[in-house]
Design a protein around this motif. Sequence first.
Motif, PDB file in Angstrom:
ATOM      1  N   ARG A 263      50.508  37.720  41.469  1.00 38.90           N
ATOM      2  CA  ARG A 263      49.085  37.730  41.109  1.00 38.90           C
ATOM      3  C   ARG A 263      48.314  36.724  41.960  1.00 38.90           C
ATOM      4  O   ARG A 263      47.192  36.991  42.399  1.00 38.90           O
ATOM      5  CB  ARG A 263      48.917  37.414  39.616  1.00 38.90           C
ATOM      6  CG  ARG A 263      49.459  38.495  38.697  1.00 38.90           C
ATOM      7  CD  ARG A 263      49.044  38.275  37.253  1.00 38.90           C
ATOM      8  NE  ARG A 263      49.605  37.060  36.692  1.00 38.90           N
ATOM      9  CZ  ARG A 263      50.821  36.977  36.148  1.00 38.90           C
ATOM     10  NH1 ARG A 263      51.612  38.050  36.105  1.00 38.90           N
ATOM     11  NH2 ARG A 263      51.259  35.844  35.636  1.00 38.90           N
TER      12      ARG A 263
ATOM     13  N   MET B 128      45.287  37.651  44.630  1.00 40.66           N
ATOM     14  CA  MET B 128      43.997  36.946  44.610  1.00 40.66           C
ATOM     15  C   MET B 128      43.705  36.330  45.981  1.00 40.66           C
ATOM     16  O   MET B 128      42.588  36.493  46.517  1.00 40.66           O
ATOM     17  CB  MET B 128      44.018  35.860  43.530  1.00 40.66           C
ATOM     18  CG  MET B 128      42.820  34.928  43.522  1.00 40.66           C
ATOM     19  SD  MET B 128      42.895  33.722  42.174  1.00 40.66           S
ATOM     20  CE  MET B 128      44.450  32.862  42.522  1.00 40.66           C
TER      21      MET B 128
ATOM     22  N   LEU C 269      36.549  34.753  42.334  1.00 42.34           N
ATOM     23  CA  LEU C 269      36.718  35.463  41.064  1.00 42.34           C
ATOM     24  C   LEU C 269      35.400  35.610  40.330  1.00 42.34           C
ATOM     25  O   LEU C 269      35.172  36.610  39.634  1.00 42.34           O
ATOM     26  CB  LEU C 269      37.741  34.738  40.183  1.00 42.34           C
ATOM     27  CG  LEU C 269      39.185  34.739  40.695  1.00 42.34           C
ATOM     28  CD1 LEU C 269      40.102  34.072  39.678  1.00 42.34           C
ATOM     29  CD2 LEU C 269      39.672  36.151  41.007  1.00 42.34           C
TER      30      LEU C 269
ATOM     31  N   GLN D 115      34.027  39.500  39.263  1.00 39.80           N
ATOM     32  CA  GLN D 115      33.831  40.025  37.909  1.00 39.80           C
ATOM     33  C   GLN D 115      32.772  41.130  37.886  1.00 39.80           C
ATOM     34  O   GLN D 115      32.909  42.131  37.180  1.00 39.80           O
ATOM     35  CB  GLN D 115      33.447  38.899  36.958  1.00 39.80           C
ATOM     36  CG  GLN D 115      33.389  39.323  35.491  1.00 39.80           C
ATOM     37  CD  GLN D 115      34.741  39.705  34.916  1.00 39.80           C
ATOM     38  OE1 GLN D 115      35.647  38.882  34.827  1.00 39.80           O
ATOM     39  NE2 GLN D 115      34.897  40.964  34.543  1.00 39.80           N
TER      40      GLN D 115
ATOM     41  N   ILE E 266      38.687  38.400  34.048  1.00 38.66           N
ATOM     42  CA  ILE E 266      39.559  37.701  34.987  1.00 38.66           C
ATOM     43  C   ILE E 266      39.219  36.213  34.972  1.00 38.66           C
ATOM     44  O   ILE E 266      38.066  35.831  34.827  1.00 38.66           O
ATOM     45  CB  ILE E 266      39.436  38.272  36.408  1.00 38.66           C
ATOM     46  CG1 ILE E 266      37.984  38.258  36.886  1.00 38.66           C
ATOM     47  CG2 ILE E 266      39.995  39.681  36.460  1.00 38.66           C
ATOM     48  CD1 ILE E 266      37.804  38.765  38.309  1.00 38.66           C
ATOM     49  N   GLU E 267      40.245  35.405  35.107  1.00 39.26           N
ATOM     50  CA  GLU E 267      40.068  33.953  35.014  1.00 39.26           C
ATOM     51  C   GLU E 267      41.106  33.255  35.877  1.00 39.26           C
ATOM     52  O   GLU E 267      42.254  33.716  35.996  1.00 39.26           O
ATOM     53  CB  GLU E 267      40.230  33.511  33.552  1.00 39.26           C
ATOM     54  CG  GLU E 267      40.074  32.025  33.325  1.00 39.26           C
ATOM     55  CD  GLU E 267      40.329  31.632  31.875  1.00 39.26           C
ATOM     56  OE1 GLU E 267      40.342  30.429  31.586  1.00 39.26           O
ATOM     57  OE2 GLU E 267      40.533  32.539  31.035  1.00 39.26           O
TER      58      GLU E 267
ATOM     59  N   LEU F 142      46.441  33.873  38.260  1.00 39.61           N
ATOM     60  CA  LEU F 142      45.352  34.797  37.979  1.00 39.61           C
ATOM     61  C   LEU F 142      45.603  35.386  36.599  1.00 39.61           C
ATOM     62  O   LEU F 142      46.582  36.097  36.389  1.00 39.61           O
ATOM     63  CB  LEU F 142      45.308  35.899  39.037  1.00 39.61           C
ATOM     64  CG  LEU F 142      44.363  37.073  38.762  1.00 39.61           C
ATOM     65  CD1 LEU F 142      42.917  36.606  38.736  1.00 39.61           C
ATOM     66  CD2 LEU F 142      44.567  38.169  39.807  1.00 39.61           C
ATOM     67  N   SER F 143      44.726  35.061  35.657  1.00 36.75           N
ATOM     68  CA  SER F 143      44.871  35.530  34.282  1.00 36.75           C
ATOM     69  C   SER F 143      43.933  36.717  34.052  1.00 36.75           C
ATOM     70  O   SER F 143      42.747  36.658  34.384  1.00 36.75           O
ATOM     71  CB  SER F 143      44.531  34.405  33.306  1.00 36.75           C
ATOM     72  OG  SER F 143      44.564  34.874  31.971  1.00 36.75           O
ATOM     73  N   LEU F 144      44.477  37.806  33.518  1.00 35.07           N
ATOM     74  CA  LEU F 144      43.686  38.986  33.209  1.00 35.07           C
ATOM     75  C   LEU F 144      43.892  39.370  31.752  1.00 35.07           C
ATOM     76  O   LEU F 144      44.984  39.213  31.191  1.00 35.07           O
ATOM     77  CB  LEU F 144      44.076  40.175  34.095  1.00 35.07           C
ATOM     78  CG  LEU F 144      43.892  40.019  35.593  1.00 35.07           C
ATOM     79  CD1 LEU F 144      45.191  39.554  36.251  1.00 35.07           C
ATOM     80  CD2 LEU F 144      43.451  41.329  36.227  1.00 35.07           C
TER      81      LEU F 144
ATOM     82  N   PHE G 104      41.346  45.699  39.276  1.00 31.23           N
ATOM     83  CA  PHE G 104      41.215  44.457  40.042  1.00 31.23           C
ATOM     84  C   PHE G 104      41.246  44.730  41.542  1.00 31.23           C
ATOM     85  O   PHE G 104      40.421  44.207  42.304  1.00 31.23           O
ATOM     86  CB  PHE G 104      42.331  43.488  39.652  1.00 31.23           C
ATOM     87  CG  PHE G 104      42.190  42.122  40.282  1.00 31.23           C
ATOM     88  CD1 PHE G 104      41.369  41.167  39.713  1.00 31.23           C
ATOM     89  CD2 PHE G 104      42.863  41.812  41.459  1.00 31.23           C
ATOM     90  CE1 PHE G 104      41.214  39.915  40.304  1.00 31.23           C
ATOM     91  CE2 PHE G 104      42.714  40.563  42.054  1.00 31.23           C
ATOM     92  CZ  PHE G 104      41.886  39.617  41.465  1.00 31.23           C
TER      93      PHE G 104
END
Length: 356
Positions: A132, A136, A193, A197, A215-216, A253-255, A278
């Motif tokens: 991930r 990114m 990011l 978004q 996404i974060e 990368l947090s989804l 994404f």
Amino acid sequence: MRLTRLIVRDVRSVEAVDWRPVAGVNVLVGPNGGGKTSMLEAIHLAVAGRSFRTRDTAQVIRRGASGLRVGAWFELDDGRRAHIRMERDAAGTRLRRDGEVVRSASQLARAFPVLVLSQDGVRRFRTERAERRGVMDWGVFHVKPEFHAVWSRYHAALAQRNAALRRGQPVEPWLGPLAEAGGAMSAYREGYLSRLQEHVTAVESEFGFSGPLKIELQRGWREGVELDAYWRQSESRDRRLGYTGGGPHRANLSLGYGNGIGLEQCSSGQVKIAYLTFRLAQLRELLTARPDVEPMVFFDDLTAELDGDHLAGILGGLVRQPLQRFVTSPVLTADLNEHADAVFHVKHGAITTATN
């Protein structure tokens, strides 16, 4: 940018192929293991100097061969032409563009961007933080030319700090360069990011994907603490470990979806949609930030994993983009046949043109 000719020698099951893809949607069909993905892999080897399937290019050399060679001819957006030659053998990897030695594969990769959408990518995207993070950073790399230099400085300083930790030497001399480059890396990622978004929302609307996908960036170190202070506080732990345990190199990368469901709680189908959302958002950002480039898009082995509506929507959306696209599938479905500009059969490492 359009690939007009590809010569492949000794890439996985492909012994010798001379292929001329078309400008629009190229559909490669054939049995699993026949060489469809190997053809895409050969393109990637030429423009990035490496495979998108493995970090070890030696694994890509056909069994029994001493090395591999790929020649790729391109028609560029400004009407110029380019020829790239890539070779890999026991002596290492060699890249040439128009006869000139390429010193930096990253420069070549930025000039010839490729977006790879694959079933194997979906699997790694779900389970591997490094995958991930790499996905990114692919996006940041292609829209911010200075990012790669910052990334390289950070990892060079990180290697020095890790060596000092293992040898019991002072690490303070590396904190300044490491914190400067690490802070810049994280800032680039956060900015990217934030812009992405908006594109995520647009992709969900265009393709009818369920959402909203949020996404974060998880930075890789404790919130509210500056990087240099964090590393000073964690020095004892890092010395026990023998390496730097936290920092931007551990970012994630947090989804997740608006109802609080994270990627780890999603079904396989939801993960595929999150991955595609994404990555297609990344494509939109790349085309927005760099209107002068036309990236190639690989859609590898994903057709069987999507229902008819989602597949038709994605193919239709990709057709609307003036890009060269490559789609692999075991069978030629009605949706693929409808959107294909050319169909090729791939079997036993050989490729032939089919009647579309």
